[in-house]
Scaffold this motif. Structure first.
Motif, mmCIF file in Angstrom:
data_model
loop_
_atom_site.group_PDB
_atom_site.id
_atom_site.type_symbol
_atom_site.label_atom_id
_atom_site.label_comp_id
_atom_site.label_asym_id
_atom_site.label_seq_id
_atom_site.Cartn_x
_atom_site.Cartn_y
_atom_site.Cartn_z
ATOM 1 N N GLN A 1 0.620 -1.358 -0.134
ATOM 2 C CA GLN A 1 0.073 -0.153 -0.124
ATOM 3 C C GLN A 1 0.983 1.162 0.179
ATOM 4 N N GLU A 2 0.433 2.103 -0.374
ATOM 5 C CA GLU A 2 1.230 3.637 -0.572
ATOM 6 C C GLU A 2 1.620 4.034 0.610
ATOM 7 N N THR A 3 0.978 3.887 1.815
ATOM 8 C CA THR A 3 1.490 3.749 3.470
ATOM 9 C C THR A 3 1.970 3.000 4.043
ATOM 10 N N ASP A 4 2.555 1.579 3.439
ATOM 11 C CA ASP A 4 2.686 0.334 3.528
ATOM 12 C C ASP A 4 3.475 0.087 3.025
ATOM 13 N N GLN A 5 5.083 0.193 2.592
ATOM 14 C CA GLN A 5 5.759 -0.022 1.311
ATOM 15 C C GLN A 5 6.862 -0.890 1.199
ATOM 16 N N TRP A 6 6.704 -2.700 0.821
ATOM 17 C CA TRP A 6 8.450 -3.058 1.024
ATOM 18 C C TRP A 6 8.726 -3.661 -0.231
ATOM 19 N N LEU A 7 9.850 -3.877 -0.315
ATOM 20 C CA LEU A 7 10.408 -4.374 -1.257
ATOM 21 C C LEU A 7 11.807 -5.215 -1.416
ATOM 22 N N VAL A 8 11.583 -6.813 -1.935
ATOM 23 C CA VAL A 8 12.994 -6.886 -2.025
ATOM 24 C C VAL A 8 13.538 -7.188 -3.090
ATOM 25 N N ILE A 9 14.682 -6.968 -2.787
ATOM 26 C CA ILE A 9 16.468 -6.479 -3.949
ATOM 27 C C ILE A 9 17.263 -7.823 -2.972
ATOM 28 N N ASN A 10 17.412 -9.057 -4.270
ATOM 29 C CA ASN A 10 18.088 -10.139 -4.096
ATOM 30 C C ASN A 10 18.165 -10.644 -2.153
ATOM 31 N N ARG A 11 16.566 -11.222 -2.289
ATOM 32 C CA ARG A 11 16.506 -11.370 -0.787
ATOM 33 C C ARG A 11 16.372 -10.724 0.233
ATOM 34 N N GLU B 1 6.766 -6.410 -4.245
ATOM 35 C CA GLU B 1 7.091 -7.560 -4.884
ATOM 36 C C GLU B 1 8.943 -7.915 -5.002
ATOM 37 N N ASP B 2 9.245 -8.637 -5.971
ATOM 38 C CA ASP B 2 11.206 -8.477 -5.904
ATOM 39 C C ASP B 2 11.506 -7.347 -6.834
ATOM 40 N N ALA B 3 12.045 -6.671 -6.936
ATOM 41 C CA ALA B 3 12.120 -5.707 -7.143
ATOM 42 C C ALA B 3 13.371 -5.669 -8.236
ATOM 43 N N THR B 4 14.317 -6.871 -7.836
ATOM 44 C CA THR B 4 15.617 -6.544 -7.939
ATOM 45 C C THR B 4 16.225 -7.035 -9.042
ATOM 46 N N ASP B 5 15.287 -7.122 -10.708
ATOM 47 C CA ASP B 5 15.776 -6.706 -11.716
ATOM 48 C C ASP B 5 15.757 -4.929 -11.928
ATOM 49 N N VAL B 6 14.607 -4.911 -11.593
ATOM 50 C CA VAL B 6 14.617 -3.768 -11.739
ATOM 51 C C VAL B 6 14.907 -2.926 -11.355
ATOM 52 N N PHE B 7 15.711 -3.010 -10.058
ATOM 53 C CA PHE B 7 16.797 -1.858 -8.709
ATOM 54 C C PHE B 7 18.276 -1.895 -9.853
ATOM 55 N N ARG B 8 18.091 -2.947 -10.482
ATOM 56 C CA ARG B 8 19.837 -3.359 -10.909
ATOM 57 C C ARG B 8 19.777 -2.584 -13.055
ATOM 58 N N ALA B 9 18.440 -2.747 -12.774
ATOM 59 C CA ALA B 9 18.153 -1.948 -14.767
ATOM 60 C C ALA B 9 18.299 -0.743 -14.478
ATOM 61 N N MET B 10 17.336 -0.009 -13.026
ATOM 62 C CA MET B 10 17.365 1.785 -13.220
ATOM 63 C C MET B 10 18.467 2.600 -12.796
ATOM 64 N N HIS B 11 19.852 1.662 -12.520
ATOM 65 C CA HIS B 11 20.713 2.395 -11.830
ATOM 66 C C HIS B 11 21.806 1.436 -12.376
ATOM 67 N N PRO B 12 22.980 2.668 -13.003
ATOM 68 C CA PRO B 12 24.447 2.438 -13.951
ATOM 69 C C PRO B 12 25.257 1.429 -12.992
ATOM 70 N N ASP B 13 25.015 2.083 -11.216
ATOM 71 C CA ASP B 13 25.833 1.463 -10.895
ATOM 72 C C ASP B 13 25.727 1.516 -9.495
ATOM 73 N N PRO B 14 25.050 0.139 -8.658
ATOM 74 C CA PRO B 14 23.933 -0.040 -7.898
ATOM 75 C C PRO B 14 25.171 -0.398 -6.291
ATOM 76 N N ASP B 15 26.147 -0.185 -7.094
ATOM 77 C CA ASP B 15 27.142 -0.272 -5.261
ATOM 78 C C ASP B 15 26.887 0.441 -4.261
ATOM 79 N N ILE B 16 26.951 1.865 -4.801
ATOM 80 C CA ILE B 16 27.553 2.703 -4.362
ATOM 81 C C ILE B 16 25.327 3.377 -3.542
#
Length: 485
Positions: A69-79, A104-119
């Motif tokens: 929900q808009e007031t309660d948002q969880w994401l999963v990135i690399n488990r 949702e699992d946002a691993t691929d979308v997170f990786r897709a939208m960030h050129p260098d996700p390490d920082i």
């Protein structure tokens, strides 16, 4: 079992190597993967954070999906499970981007939208609340786990091939093309005068410059060109604001939503044409059943050509851009946009006067609008559209996009957006590398039985009208079959 972890960040999902992120949300450290950059980012994060130690647990997918929900948002990135609720309002890409991926699992979308996700991962730590339970799969059970694994392996291969590295010379040549065309238009009107034929000719040159500027803006909005984030951001705001007269932040927010949930109703702004247009197989039927008729949708394929295509850019997009800058009091973007009009008045004002220059600006935008509209819509309107589907990243992008055949002219005419499938799968990849990736993507589609659609350009343009006509017929049928409510 409960774990303890001390957060090391300010809760930002900002990748400081991306030029499109607002400076007030960025770390002061240098971008990249050097130890100095990481240390600088970590030091600033720790200095700003001051958050207490937090415990985190193991969760099932069923538990995670309840937090959407808009007031309660969880994401999963690399488990790992992150609670991004408190950060959403400060997210430089807009709060809706996070809301659309919540639960949702946002691993691929997170990786897709960030050129260098390490920082970025440094800044994710304060938001970390747990991880998937060991017995849980890496993705939701409705997703094709083998396809997800194959796609992630493909991405690693492309990274190894250095296909995400930008060719600085390519982008400077693109910028030079825009500047040369605008300079040529001024030289012609200065030398030959401002007669009608000359005005028409320089309008054509300025239109080409504006279109190519749009493609350049699009490229620079997705990836890092320079090593320093501040130069990336300066270049994008220069191209978007000074050369195009639009708000860079508005474009980023709009375009990121389009990429994250492509062709999903109520989530992708590029298909939110209501009440002017109905698209897809679902929306027209719903409007027809509910007896909604703002226009005669059976003729929407005609309205598209004579109303939407020529006025989309000079009226709709400009209005959206100005409204967002005004609401947010975004003085930086406002200053860049003002510089666009000042530049035109200085260049062409002596020949056309104030009102004549204003007419020239909007005549050029009027000519540019159909070009941009057809290029951007030919790859999406005829393709699959959904409601609230949560498929894997690869399937979502492949089914919602299509390519146009490669040629030197097609690449130039579309700004390499004829490789729409590759662009949507890898938004941060430089456009000059799409053709190298296409055979690998096509092979993966064949392996998993997904269509890889590649059309001639004229057919792609025609499919826009054919699709809109089909959607209008669906609305008409539903409208006539169901009694008044």
């Amino acid at each position: 079992m409960t774990f303890e972890e001390k957060p090391e960040g300010n809760g930002s999902l900002v990748d400081e190597s991306q030029q499109y992120l607002g400076g007030r949300h960025q770390a002061n450290g240098k971008p990249g993967t050097s130890g100095k950059a990481r240390l600088s980012a970590r030091q600033e994060a720790n200095a700003k954070c001051g958050l207490p130690r937090k415990s985190f647990n193991r969760y099932t997918w069923q538990e995670i999906q309840r937090h959407s929900q808009e007031t309660d948002q969880w994401l999963v990135i690399n488990r790992k499970v992150y609670d991004v609720t408190g950060w959403a309002d400060r997210h430089p890409g807009g709060r809706q981007v996070l809301n659309h991926c919540a639960g949702e699992d946002a691993t691929d979308v997170f990786r897709a939208m960030h050129p260098d996700p390490d920082i970025v991962r440094l800044y994710l730590k304060p938001l970390l609340i747990g991880e998937l339970a060991p017995e849980e799969p890496n993705q939701e059970r409705n997703k094709n786990s083998r396809l997800v694994e194959d796609f992630q392996e493909l991405r690693k291969t492309l990274e190894t091939m250095n296909l995400f590295n930008a060719n600085l010379g390519f982008f400077f040549l693109h910028l030079a093309q825009v500047l040369i065309l605008e300079a040529l238009a001024w030289v012609i009107v200065w030398h030959f005068g401002s007669g009608w034929l000359i005005t028409m000719f320089i309008s054509f040159l300025l239109t080409v410059a504006q279109v190519q500027g749009s493609f350049l803006q699009h490229d620079m909005g997705h990836r890092s060109i320079f090593k320093k984030a501040k130069w990336n951001r300066l270049m994008q705001t220069f191209v978007t604001g000074h050369l195009k007269g639009l708000s860079a932040k508005w474009w980023n927010n709009w375009h990121f939503l389009h990429h994250v949930k492509t062709n999903i109703y109520s989530k992708d702004p590029d298909i939110s044409g209501c009440p002017l247009f109905l698209v897809g197989d679902f929306q027209p039927i719903q409007y027809g059943k509910n007896k909604i008729k703002y226009i005669d949708y059976e003729k929407q394929h005609l309205y598209f050509h004579v109303v939407w295509a020529p006025f989309f850019l000079p009226v709709y997009l400009n209005m959206e851009s100005f409204l967002l800058m005004y609401r947010r009091r975004d003085w930086e973007d406002i200053a860049w946009v003002i510089s666009f009009y000042i530049r035109y008045y200085i260049t062409f004002g002596p020949f056309y006067g104030i009102y004549g220059t204003m007419l020239l600006i909007y005549f050029v935008k009027f000519l540019e609008s159909p070009w941009i509209t057809y290029v951007t819509q030919m790859s999406h309107i005829p393709m699959k559209m959904g409601n609230k589907e949560n498929q894997d990243w690869f399937s979502t992008q492949v089914l919602a996009t299509c390519n146009v055949e490669q040629s030197f002219f097609n690449d130039w005419f579309t700004g390499h957006l004829n490789f729409q499938i590759e662009h949507h799968l890898f938004p941060t990849m430089p456009c000059h590398n799409y053709h190298k990736v296409a055979p690998l993507v096509k092979s993966l589609c064949a392996k998993h039985g997904l269509p890889y659609v590649n059309k001639p350009m004229l057919k792609a343009f025609g499919d826009i009208a054919r699709a809109l006509k089909k959607f209008g017929a669906l609305w008409k049928e539903a409208y006539c079959m169901h009694p008044e409510i």
